[in-house]
Design an enzyme around this catalytic site. Structure first.
Site, PDB file in Angstrom:
ATOM      1  N   ILE A 196       2.959  11.833  -0.087  1.00  0.00           N
ATOM      2  CA  ILE A 196       2.917  10.361  -0.177  1.00  0.00           C
ATOM      3  C   ILE A 196       4.334   9.792  -0.153  1.00  0.00           C
ATOM      4  CG2 ILE A 196       2.326   8.427  -1.713  1.00  0.00           C
ATOM      5  CD1 ILE A 196      -0.197  10.055  -2.510  1.00  0.00           C
TER       6      ILE A 196
ATOM      7  N   GLY B   2       0.844  -1.193   0.000  1.00  0.00           N
ATOM      8  CA  GLY B   2       0.000   0.000   0.000  1.00  0.00           C
ATOM      9  C   GLY B   2       0.867   1.225   0.000  1.00  0.00           C
ATOM     10  N   CYS B   3       0.345   2.311  -0.580  1.00  0.00           N
ATOM     11  CA  CYS B   3       1.159   3.523  -0.724  1.00  0.00           C
ATOM     12  C   CYS B   3       0.938   4.518   0.412  1.00  0.00           C
ATOM     13  CB  CYS B   3       0.869   4.200  -2.055  1.00  0.00           C
ATOM     14  SG  CYS B   3       1.543   3.284  -3.440  1.00  0.00           S
ATOM     15  N   ILE B   4      -0.093   4.321   1.198  1.00  0.00           N
ATOM     16  CA  ILE B   4      -0.377   5.316   2.235  1.00  0.00           C
ATOM     17  C   ILE B   4      -0.067   4.716   3.611  1.00  0.00           C
ATOM     18  CG2 ILE B   4      -2.100   6.856   3.238  1.00  0.00           C
ATOM     19  CD1 ILE B   4      -1.516   7.508   0.342  1.00  0.00           C
TER      20      ILE B   4
END
Lengths: 105, 155
Positions: B25, A103-105
């Site tokens: 991010i 996941g990126c977050i």
């Protein structure tokens, strides 16, 4: 894939140090795994997070990323980073004997 | 891979939604990998840490061909706000935090938040204009000292 020994037990690890076969994991390995990740003293909070990680993996097939962890485990992201400064999701997953959460977050 | 000895310093120089999120991010992701991360806000990027502005950051709808909206239409009143709402709604579905929440979370991960002194002076701001998580207002030289030995990403 590499074979490594923790607490006199041989386990298969992926190249980035996660359990290739989560069924090879048991709680008695955790202190040795933690030491390998630079955590010398496991507190109750560490154990709660590790067991939460394991439970989530067994129920959902993946451990939570930091964001999901912070929302569901009862620990804030700040607390999680205090417990696991080298990355809460990544290190806790390694100690819980599960694959790396994506996941990126 | 153990990245805990790596360091990244990310410059956020734009004040649009699409200009701010990528840097956030990347910084958050760096901390999740155990890397040291610092964010340096400069020029319009300062809006992302500005108390009054950080809640009102919008998608740039003019001069943004990938939005697939004609430039003349993007300039109509309310289009930028509407487009921002659509984007924010989509992000919420993916559990991507809003900018104020994201900046606070990143500060909580232990990443450093810094404002560029030249830009702060240019816009006539001071530390009281910024949210609590901002560590300091620093010069470009201090930024390079901080970034020394790691990677620098400019966004």
């Amino acid at each position: 894939m590499t074979t490594t020994t923790f607490a006199d037990r041989q386990v298969e690890l992926t190249d980035d140090g996660f359990f290739a076969d989560p069924s090879q994991w048991s709680e008695d390995l955790v202190p040795a795994l933690a030491a390998a990740d630079g955590i010398d003293e496991l507190t109750d909070d560490h154990w709660t997070v590790i067991r939460f990680m394991r439970k989530e993996y067994l129920e959902n097939g993946t451990g939570p990323n930091v964001r999901a962890h912070g929302k569901t485990s009862g620990y804030t992201e700040k607390q999680l980073y205090k417990l696991f400064p080298k990355g809460p999701a990544k290190v806790a997953a390694r100690l819980a004997g599960i694959s790396k959460p994506r996941g990126c977050i | 891979m153990d990245l805990s000895n790596d360091k990244i310093s990310i410059v956020i120089s734009q004040g649009s939604l699409e200009g701010v999120y990528p840097g956030l991010i990347m910084a958050n992701g760096a901390r999740a990998e155990g890397m040291e991360a610092n964010l340096f806000f400069t020029f319009f990027g300062l809006d992302a840490i500005h108390k009054k502005h950080q809640e009102h950051i919008k998608v740039a709808t003019v001069g943004n061909p990938a939005l697939h909206v004609p430039t003349w239409a993007g300039g109509l009143p309310g289009v930028s706000s509407a487009m921002t709402q659509v984007m924010e709604h989509k992000m919420e579905k993916l559990d991507i935090p809003s900018i104020p929440e994201f900046v606070e979370l990143i500060s909580d991960t232990g990443a450093g938040l810094y404002a560029c002194k030249a830009s702060v002076d240019l816009f006539g701001m001071d530390k009281s204009d910024f949210i609590e998580g901002v560590d300091d207002i620093i010069t470009v030289g201090e930024f390079y000292e901080m970034a020394h030995g790691g990677h620098i990403v400019f966004t």
